[in-house]
Write an enzyme that holds these catalytic residues in place. Structure first.
Site, PDB file in Angstrom:
ATOM      1  CE  LYS A   1       6.663  -3.849 -10.530  1.00 20.30           C
ATOM      2  NZ  LYS A   1       6.985  -3.951  -9.110  1.00 20.30           N
TER       3      LYS A   1
ATOM      4  CG  ASP B   1       4.670  -1.099  -8.086  1.00 14.58           C
ATOM      5  OD1 ASP B   1       5.524  -1.240  -8.974  1.00 14.58           O
ATOM      6  OD2 ASP B   1       4.943  -1.055  -6.867  1.00 14.58           O
TER       7      ASP B   1
ATOM      8  CD1 TRP C   1       3.981   2.888  -5.163  1.00 13.94           C
ATOM      9  CD2 TRP C   1       2.916   2.835  -7.123  1.00 13.94           C
ATOM     10  NE1 TRP C   1       4.933   2.747  -6.147  1.00 13.94           N
ATOM     11  CE2 TRP C   1       4.311   2.708  -7.352  1.00 13.94           C
ATOM     12  CE3 TRP C   1       2.052   2.814  -8.216  1.00 13.94           C
ATOM     13  CZ2 TRP C   1       4.847   2.572  -8.646  1.00 13.94           C
ATOM     14  CZ3 TRP C   1       2.582   2.680  -9.504  1.00 13.94           C
ATOM     15  CH2 TRP C   1       3.960   2.565  -9.715  1.00 13.94           C
TER      16      TRP C   1
ATOM     17  N   GLY D   1       0.775  -1.239   0.000  1.00 13.02           N
ATOM     18  CA  GLY D   1       0.000   0.000   0.000  1.00 13.02           C
ATOM     19  C   GLY D   1       0.807   1.289   0.000  1.00 13.02           C
TER      20      GLY D   1
ATOM     21  CG  ASP E   1      -2.270  -6.736  -4.036  1.00 11.45           C
ATOM     22  OD1 ASP E   1      -1.382  -6.024  -4.549  1.00 11.45           O
ATOM     23  OD2 ASP E   1      -2.077  -7.938  -3.737  1.00 11.45           O
TER      24      ASP E   1
ATOM     25  CG  ASP F   1      -6.091 -13.028 -10.415  1.00 10.76           C
ATOM     26  OD1 ASP F   1      -5.580 -12.146 -11.126  1.00 10.76           O
ATOM     27  OD2 ASP F   1      -5.849 -14.245 -10.557  1.00 10.76           O
TER      28      ASP F   1
HETATM   29  C1  LIG Z   1       5.518  -4.836  -5.886  1.00 11.65           C
HETATM   30  S1  LIG Z   1       4.038  -5.218  -5.121  1.00 11.65           S
HETATM   31  C2  LIG Z   1       3.177  -3.703  -5.187  1.00 11.65           C
HETATM   32  C3  LIG Z   1       3.711  -2.701  -4.231  1.00 11.65           C
HETATM   33  C4  LIG Z   1       2.792  -1.538  -4.041  1.00 11.65           C
HETATM   34  N1  LIG Z   1       2.708  -0.702  -5.241  1.00 11.65           N
HETATM   35  C5  LIG Z   1       3.248  -0.677  -2.907  1.00 11.65           C
HETATM   36  O1  LIG Z   1       3.767   0.414  -3.184  1.00 11.65           O
HETATM   37  O2  LIG Z   1       3.077  -1.058  -1.757  1.00 11.65           O
HETATM   38  C6  LIG Z   1       3.232  -6.192  -6.326  1.00 11.65           C
HETATM   39  C7  LIG Z   1       1.827  -6.563  -5.935  1.00 11.65           C
HETATM   40  O3  LIG Z   1       1.206  -7.162  -7.084  1.00 11.65           O
HETATM   41  C8  LIG Z   1       0.188  -7.988  -6.562  1.00 11.65           C
HETATM   42  N2  LIG Z   1      -0.318  -8.887  -7.605  1.00 11.65           N
HETATM   43  C9  LIG Z   1       0.385  -9.802  -8.323  1.00 11.65           C
HETATM   44  N3  LIG Z   1      -0.427 -10.459  -9.167  1.00 11.65           N
HETATM   45  C10 LIG Z   1      -1.671  -9.930  -8.981  1.00 11.65           C
HETATM   46  C11 LIG Z   1      -2.928 -10.191  -9.571  1.00 11.65           C
HETATM   47  N4  LIG Z   1      -3.065 -11.128 -10.526  1.00 11.65           N
HETATM   48  N5  LIG Z   1      -3.996  -9.475  -9.153  1.00 11.65           N
HETATM   49  C12 LIG Z   1      -3.866  -8.540  -8.190  1.00 11.65           C
HETATM   50  N6  LIG Z   1      -2.691  -8.228  -7.601  1.00 11.65           N
HETATM   51  C13 LIG Z   1      -1.604  -8.929  -7.988  1.00 11.65           C
HETATM   52  C14 LIG Z   1       0.900  -8.742  -5.453  1.00 11.65           C
HETATM   53  O4  LIG Z   1      -0.034  -9.308  -4.560  1.00 11.65           O
HETATM   54  C15 LIG Z   1       1.742  -7.623  -4.825  1.00 11.65           C
HETATM   55  O5  LIG Z   1       1.105  -7.090  -3.704  1.00 11.65           O
END
Ligand SMILES: C[S@@+](CC[C@H](N)C(=O)[O-])C[C@H]1O[C@@H](n2cnc3c(N)ncnc32)[C@H](O)[C@@H]1O
Length: 253
Positions: free
Chosen positions: A210, A170, A103, A101, A122, A138
């Site tokens: 990203k 992200d 961002w 969280g 997420d 998802d």
């Molecule tokens: C690098 S982290 C994001 C960090 C976030 N932007 C922050 O600043 O705290 C990547 C996120 O992508 C989420 N993610 C990956 N695949 C996903 C999907 N299919 N649907 C939703 N979220 C997904 C993961 O659960 C993870 O929390």
């Protein structure tokens, strides 16, 4: 890892802790805002004139026609449109793949005073944040896309549902270590984000995502070419807080 990269990582990590961010990635969004004015620049002199004009206040000079006179009709209009866009803080924002969280924290802090409506999505639930509605799901599924749409509608106080001004993503899938599988999973995530953007972003709104892509490689050129078929302006950025050793970049449309 080189010394300067390690020092930089430590610097942003420590600064993130000091400022109460849940992850150092907060600085990537802050740096992208410095580069692209994602959160608006109402203090920008020409931007402020444009905002005033849109609010009905008299404009001391006709900024659009002066720009066209200097830059030519097409470029002048395009520069005017992008200054007008950058002058406004976004009112309706979606944060895809938002956990833990940081961002969303940046969005909430930067846009609190303008009363923005923010929805974060997420796979994992995250600790609540003031002014941020959450969807756990998802993003590659239709079900989550509909849930995001509904949460976005619920979070808005007006009867007419506004499209999003800004969508950020992200997302990163769990790494398997198998490069081809990882690239495929990330491409799936990106395609799902783009399909949400096509449905929920307003015309000329901003999308930041990203990507794991080095500039000027065939796969990056193909990705950018695909995005350019959907969006007018597509740029690739590497904020200073993104590790130099990582292929991570951010596309901004
Ligand atoms: C690098 S982290 C994001 C960090 C976030 N932007 C922050 O600043 O705290 C990547 C996120 O992508 C989420 N993610 C990956 N695949 C996903 C999907 N299919 N649907 C939703 N979220 C997904 C993961 O659960 C993870 O929390």
């Amino acid at each position: 890892m080189g010394k300067s990269t390690k020092d930089q990582r430590d610097h942003f990590y420590r600064q993130g802790k000091q400022e109460g961010y849940r992850a150092r990635s907060a600085f990537k969004l802050l740096h992208l805002d410095e580069q692209y004015a994602l959160f608006g620049r109402p203090g920008h002199s020409l931007g402020a004139h444009i905002v005033n004009q849109e609010r009905g206040a008299p404009l001391p000079s006709d900024a659009a026609s002066r720009l066209c006179a200097v830059l030519g009709e097409k470029l002048g209009r395009s520069v005017y449109a992008s200054l007008a866009r950058d002058a406004h803080p976004p009112g309706y924002v979606i944060d895809l793949c938002a956990a833990p969280g940081s961002w969303s924290q940046v969005l909430s802090r930067q846009l609190k005073s303008s009363g923005a409506c923010i929805v974060a999505v997420d796979l994992q639930a995250m600790a609540p944040l003031e002014g941020v509605a959450q969807v756990v799901g998802d993003i590659t599924t239709e079900e989550t896309c509909v849930a995001v749409q509904q949460a976005f509608q619920r979070a808005q106080s007006t009867a007419y549902t506004q499209p999003a001004d800004l969508i950020v993503c992200d997302g990163a899938p769990d790494v398997t270590g198998l490069q081809l599988v990882d690239e495929f999973l990330h491409a799936q995530l990106m395609a799902s984000a783009v399909s949400m953007v096509v449905r929920l972003l307003r015309k000329d709104g901003t999308f930041v995502a990203k990507v794991f892509a080095e500039p000027h490689t065939p796969s990056t050129d193909m990705l950018l070419a695909q995005l350019r078929r959907l969006f007018r302006h597509v740029e690739l950025a590497k904020p200073p807080s993104s590790r130099a050793s990582s292929a991570e970049h951010f596309v901004r449309v």
